[in-house]
Design a protein around this motif. Structure first.
Motif, PDB file in Angstrom:
ATOM      1  N   ARG A  91      -9.820   1.385  -2.905  1.00 17.66           N
ATOM      2  CA  ARG A  91      -9.550   0.818  -4.235  1.00 17.66           C
ATOM      3  C   ARG A  91      -8.438  -0.225  -4.162  1.00 17.66           C
ATOM      4  N   PHE A  92      -7.415   0.050  -3.365  1.00 17.09           N
ATOM      5  CA  PHE A  92      -6.284  -0.863  -3.220  1.00 17.09           C
ATOM      6  C   PHE A  92      -6.747  -2.209  -2.643  1.00 17.09           C
ATOM      7  N   HIS A  96      -8.032   5.853  -1.806  1.00 20.41           N
ATOM      8  CA  HIS A  96      -7.016   5.001  -2.431  1.00 20.41           C
ATOM      9  C   HIS A  96      -6.958   3.641  -1.726  1.00 20.41           C
ATOM     10  N   ALA A  97      -7.052   3.647  -0.411  1.00 21.71           N
ATOM     11  CA  ALA A  97      -7.018   2.399   0.360  1.00 21.71           C
ATOM     12  C   ALA A  97      -8.188   1.493  -0.022  1.00 21.71           C
ATOM     13  N   ASN A 133       1.742   6.388  -7.050  1.00 24.81           N
ATOM     14  CA  ASN A 133       0.589   7.108  -7.596  1.00 24.81           C
ATOM     15  C   ASN A 133       0.476   8.531  -7.069  1.00 24.81           C
ATOM     16  N   PHE A 171       0.838  -1.203   0.000  1.00 29.86           N
ATOM     17  CA  PHE A 171       0.000   0.000   0.000  1.00 29.86           C
ATOM     18  C   PHE A 171       0.873   1.253   0.000  1.00 29.86           C
ATOM     19  N   SER A 224      -8.799  -4.159  -5.096  1.00 30.04           N
ATOM     20  CA  SER A 224      -7.914  -4.714  -6.112  1.00 30.04           C
ATOM     21  C   SER A 224      -7.199  -5.964  -5.592  1.00 30.04           C
ATOM     22  N   SER A 242       2.282   1.769  -3.361  1.00 30.67           N
ATOM     23  CA  SER A 242       1.235   2.245  -4.262  1.00 30.67           C
ATOM     24  C   SER A 242       0.979   3.738  -4.043  1.00 30.67           C
TER      25      SER A 242
END
Length: 61
Positions: free
Chosen positions: A46-47, A43-44, A33, A26, A50, A29
């Protein structure tokens, strides 16, 4: 199949090492990004989604 992996998958538990690797992924990432601290929550989310998709594909293979 490794019994330890099978048991972990059914209980939903992760080892300290897996959590550390996930945390580092993370952070990487975020850096790659250029995610600002204000954007971390989104973001977390979506991460994690994913990672779950990748994990579920790995189980099916």
């Amino acid at each position: 199949m490794d019994v330890r992996i099978s048991k972990r998958r059914t209980t939903g538990q992760m080892s300290v090492f897996e959590l550390d690797a996930l945390r580092e992924a993370f952070r990487r990432s975020v850096r790659e990004n250029n995610v600002t601290e204000v954007q971390w929550a989104e973001h977390a989310e979506r991460f994690v989604k994913s990672m779950i998709r990748k994990e579920s594909r790995g189980i099916q293979a």
